[in-house]
Design a protein around this motif. Structure first.
Motif, PDB file in Angstrom:
ATOM      1  N   GLY A  86      19.897  43.418  -9.881  1.00 10.51           N
ATOM      2  CA  GLY A  86      20.191  41.992  -9.815  1.00 10.51           C
ATOM      3  C   GLY A  86      21.578  41.705 -10.354  1.00 10.51           C
ATOM      4  N   VAL A  87      22.189  40.649  -9.832  1.00 10.58           N
ATOM      5  CA  VAL A  87      23.519  40.219 -10.274  1.00 10.58           C
ATOM      6  C   VAL A  87      23.375  38.803 -10.810  1.00 10.58           C
ATOM      7  N   TYR A  88      24.056  38.505 -11.934  1.00 11.19           N
ATOM      8  CA  TYR A  88      23.769  37.265 -12.646  1.00 11.19           C
ATOM      9  C   TYR A  88      25.034  36.550 -13.140  1.00 11.19           C
ATOM     10  N   HIS A  89      24.978  35.217 -13.019  1.00  9.74           N
ATOM     11  CA  HIS A  89      25.967  34.341 -13.652  1.00  9.74           C
ATOM     12  C   HIS A  89      25.378  33.907 -14.988  1.00  9.74           C
ATOM     13  N   PRO A  90      26.024  34.252 -16.112  1.00  8.02           N
ATOM     14  CA  PRO A  90      25.431  33.973 -17.418  1.00  8.02           C
ATOM     15  C   PRO A  90      25.594  32.542 -17.905  1.00  8.02           C
ATOM     16  N   GLY A  91      26.264  31.712 -17.109  1.00  7.96           N
ATOM     17  CA  GLY A  91      26.574  30.358 -17.546  1.00  7.96           C
ATOM     18  C   GLY A  91      27.964  30.296 -18.150  1.00  7.96           C
ATOM     19  N   TRP A  92      28.397  29.074 -18.427  1.00  3.56           N
ATOM     20  CA  TRP A  92      29.659  28.868 -19.137  1.00  3.56           C
ATOM     21  C   TRP A  92      29.317  28.901 -20.623  1.00  3.56           C
ATOM     22  N   VAL A  93      29.647  30.011 -21.274  1.00  5.31           N
ATOM     23  CA  VAL A  93      29.107  30.331 -22.592  1.00  5.31           C
ATOM     24  C   VAL A  93      30.199  30.272 -23.652  1.00  5.31           C
ATOM     25  N   ARG A  94      29.815  29.784 -24.833  1.00  8.73           N
ATOM     26  CA  ARG A  94      30.762  29.696 -25.950  1.00  8.73           C
ATOM     27  C   ARG A  94      30.994  31.088 -26.549  1.00  8.73           C
ATOM     28  N   THR A  95      31.972  31.777 -25.975  1.00 11.69           N
ATOM     29  CA  THR A  95      32.399  33.095 -26.442  1.00 11.69           C
ATOM     30  C   THR A  95      33.921  33.085 -26.499  1.00 11.69           C
ATOM     31  N   ASP A  96      34.506  34.219 -26.904  1.00 18.94           N
ATOM     32  CA  ASP A  96      35.964  34.327 -26.865  1.00 18.94           C
ATOM     33  C   ASP A  96      36.474  34.112 -25.446  1.00 18.94           C
TER      34      ASP A  96
ATOM     35  N   SER B 213      22.112  31.501 -23.294  1.00 19.13           N
ATOM     36  CA  SER B 213      22.385  32.360 -22.149  1.00 19.13           C
ATOM     37  C   SER B 213      21.499  33.598 -22.188  1.00 19.13           C
ATOM     38  N   ALA B 214      21.418  34.231 -23.341  1.00 11.20           N
ATOM     39  CA  ALA B 214      20.631  35.463 -23.456  1.00 11.20           C
ATOM     40  C   ALA B 214      19.156  35.218 -23.174  1.00 11.20           C
ATOM     41  N   ARG B 215      18.608  34.126 -23.682  1.00 10.71           N
ATOM     42  CA  ARG B 215      17.188  33.841 -23.432  1.00 10.71           C
ATOM     43  C   ARG B 215      16.928  33.660 -21.943  1.00 10.71           C
ATOM     44  N   GLY B 216      17.819  32.916 -21.273  1.00  6.71           N
ATOM     45  CA  GLY B 216      17.657  32.724 -19.841  1.00  6.71           C
ATOM     46  C   GLY B 216      17.802  34.017 -19.067  1.00  6.71           C
TER      47      GLY B 216
END
Length: 216
Positions: free
Chosen positions: A164-174, A187-190
């Motif tokens: 599967g290929v996934y978009h993790p969302g627009w996530v608060r990371t660097d 994001s991780a839970r989803g």
């Protein structure tokens, strides 16, 4: 259940590592530093590093491989003067070739698990339908990772391995920045829910972190 996550020392990878560890899974994370505890050394752009990691795993069976390691080298680059050739090479070496080598070197371990799964973290920026311009290296490399994942799904389906290929969302990371919409934990839970649902019926999917089918 044994899970291997590339790029697990920070951001979404770290949140996935922690989430699976809290759930009682055996989790192996990788990062570019020397081995430390449950973290193994892996430079995804280095074939020799992949070979060393695979050898160090011995006969371990991997139920889920999460190809998370990635870079965004061209944020803010100028179309007129930016995007040098070495930046293109670096972006594709990590985001595309690195994904392929992770899967290729760990394929024997996935086969030992039987109905194993591979999750590739791409981005909505891989989609032809999401083209606001800019970030050409990141967009092109994530689009290539999407194409790679869908073709691997076809080739590995007869072996019972789902991709599967996934978009993790627009996530608060660097990478995503402080103003992004969701936390790494959200994001991780989803994503964990998406990976749990992945199987032969959905192999080759491109989905968002919250369960929506994403247009290619």
């Amino acid at each position: 259940m044994t899970i291997l996550i590339t790029g697990a020392s920070r951001g979404i990878g770290k949140a996935l590592f922690d989430g699976y560890a809290d759930a009682g899974a055996t989790v192996i994370g990788t990062h570019r530093q020397p081995d430390a505890g449950a973290m193994r050394e892996l430079d995804v752009a280095d074939p020799a590093s992949h070979a060393r990691l695979a050898a160090s795993l011995g006969d371990t069976a991997i139920d889920l491989l999460i190809c998370n390691a990635g870079i965004y080298p061209d944020k803010g680059q100028s179309l007129d003067r930016g995007y040098p050739a070495d930046m293109w090479a670096q972006g594709f070496a990590t985001n595309v070739t690195g994904v392929f080598m992770s899967i290729q070197h760990l394929l024997p371990h996935l086969r030992r698990a039987g109905s194993a799964k591979i999750a590739i973290i791409s981005s909505q920026m891989a989609s032809d339908t999401h083209a606001p311009g800019g970030s050409y290296i990141y967009r092109a490399s994530k689009a290539a990772a999407l194409n790679l994942g869908r073709n691997l799904a076809t080739d590995l389906a007869p072996e019972g391995i789902s991709v599967g290929v996934y978009h993790p969302g627009w996530v608060r990371t660097d990478m995503g920045g402080a103003s992004a919409a969701i936390s790494t934990e959200q994001s991780a839970r989803g994503l964990m829910d998406r990976f749990a649902a992945l199987g032969p019926e959905t192999t080759g999917c491109f989905e968002t972190w919250d369960g929506q089918a994403h247009p290619y």
